[in-house]
Write a protein that holds these residues in place. Sequence first.
Motif, PDB file in Angstrom:
ATOM      1  N   ALA A 156       0.821  -1.216   0.000  1.00 20.15           N
ATOM      2  CA  ALA A 156       0.000   0.000   0.000  1.00 20.15           C
ATOM      3  C   ALA A 156       0.852   1.262   0.000  1.00 20.15           C
ATOM      4  CB  ALA A 156      -0.951  -0.007   1.197  1.00 20.15           C
ATOM      5  N   GLU A 157       2.043   1.210   0.580  1.00 28.95           N
ATOM      6  CA  GLU A 157       2.912   2.387   0.601  1.00 28.95           C
ATOM      7  C   GLU A 157       3.370   2.763  -0.804  1.00 28.95           C
ATOM      8  OE1 GLU A 157       6.045   2.764   3.490  1.00 28.95           O
ATOM      9  OE2 GLU A 157       5.117   1.235   4.751  1.00 28.95           O
ATOM     10  N   ARG A 159       1.699   2.614  -3.436  1.00 25.68           N
ATOM     11  CA  ARG A 159       0.595   3.226  -4.164  1.00 25.68           C
ATOM     12  C   ARG A 159       0.380   4.690  -3.796  1.00 25.68           C
ATOM     13  NH1 ARG A 159      -4.553   0.412  -3.651  1.00 25.68           N
ATOM     14  NH2 ARG A 159      -4.920   0.773  -5.872  1.00 25.68           N
ATOM     15  N   THR A 160       1.102   5.178  -2.804  1.00 21.19           N
ATOM     16  CA  THR A 160       0.997   6.583  -2.427  1.00 21.19           C
ATOM     17  C   THR A 160       1.969   7.419  -3.261  1.00 21.19           C
ATOM     18  OG1 THR A 160       2.704   6.472  -0.715  1.00 21.19           O
ATOM     19  CG2 THR A 160       0.449   5.874  -0.061  1.00 21.19           C
ATOM     20  N   ASP A 300       0.057  -9.250  -0.150  1.00 18.31           N
ATOM     21  CA  ASP A 300      -0.414  -7.968   0.387  1.00 18.31           C
ATOM     22  C   ASP A 300      -0.834  -7.013  -0.727  1.00 18.31           C
ATOM     23  OD1 ASP A 300       2.089  -7.272  -0.595  1.00 18.31           O
ATOM     24  OD2 ASP A 300       2.645  -6.056   1.150  1.00 18.31           O
ATOM     25  N   SER A 301      -0.954  -7.518  -1.943  1.00 19.17           N
ATOM     26  CA  SER A 301      -1.422  -6.694  -3.051  1.00 19.17           C
ATOM     27  C   SER A 301      -2.933  -6.504  -2.961  1.00 19.17           C
ATOM     28  CB  SER A 301      -1.084  -7.356  -4.390  1.00 19.17           C
ATOM     29  OG  SER A 301      -1.777  -6.738  -5.457  1.00 19.17           O
ATOM     30  N   PRO A 302      -3.465  -5.330  -3.318  1.00 21.48           N
ATOM     31  CA  PRO A 302      -4.913  -5.127  -3.277  1.00 21.48           C
ATOM     32  C   PRO A 302      -5.662  -6.003  -4.266  1.00 21.48           C
ATOM     33  CG  PRO A 302      -3.841  -3.262  -4.336  1.00 21.48           C
ATOM     34  CD  PRO A 302      -2.757  -4.101  -3.740  1.00 21.48           C
TER      35      PRO A 302
END
Length: 324
Positions: A156-157, A159-160, A300-302
């Motif tokens: 998720a980091e 993707r920011t 941990d991928s969306p």
Amino acid sequence: MCDDETETENEVYLEQRRLTRRELTLGTSAAMAVLLTGCKSAPPAPPAKEADSAEPRGATPPTPTPAEAAEPAPSPAAGETASRMVTIDTPDGQAEAFFVTPKSGRHPGVLVWPDVAGLRDAYRKMATRLAGEGYAVLAVNQYYRSSKMPVLSEFAEWRTEEGKAKIGPMRKAITPEGVAKDGAAFVAWLDQQKEVDAAKKLGTTGYCMGGPFTFRTAAAAPERVGVIASFHGGGLATEDPHSPHLLLAKMKAAALICIAQNDHDRQPDAKPTLEQAAKQANRPAEIEVYPAQHGWCTIDSPVYDEKQAERAWARMLATFERHL
């Protein structure tokens, strides 16, 4: 590969999944309302059938809960493991890595190249699961030239905006020549470990940007690498003179290449190009487009897709069993 276009495609995909789940929830709520008002004569809706592996394009799998997506069920055959963080000398510096093996014995080595977000807990878990199947597994920090660990703690980091700004220069610092040197150094390190059976061939797996790194590793150490396994690897067949598919002729490894549906849609000629290159090089190769999004194998991928990830995992183990 992991770029802005892929992220946009995955956002559209995730939004479709969210809408579908909302519709399913509303449908369930409506059914409950009917029951509560006394209309019990209406028959219940039949249970949904599970889609098989040949899902039609556009099929929308249910979104796993965070707990489901965090870690797949361990294999019944998985054994106990021991792990340690290590530092490996390469021609360009010292690379940190996670090394995990069965608690006893000597086993075929496997080098794991993580995706764009780098070595983190998700890849330590995936490496540990693989070690439980009887392999000595080394998962590396591919960004060691630019940063010590931790680089990012979760996908998720990346993707920011901050995450992309941090990773961007690090990616540019990794060249095809650098990956080849790294791969050779990591293979040599594995062969020196007491837990590794150096009489057997090694395997290397790569995810996303790590997919092409498996090709470069096998070409750099052809006498040692017996299997490459690329999962939603990016840029495997391009017009670039350094394109990974051109390296099939320089390696002595079997290839498992698992392609994401949206990557295939964007570059439909990649699969036949890879197939032709493998045929010309006389390399055994299994090349398949999976009905899943880029990133589907990383836990941990969306867009982690447990069903399709388990299919790819099973094919990897079968390929290892046959060629290592």
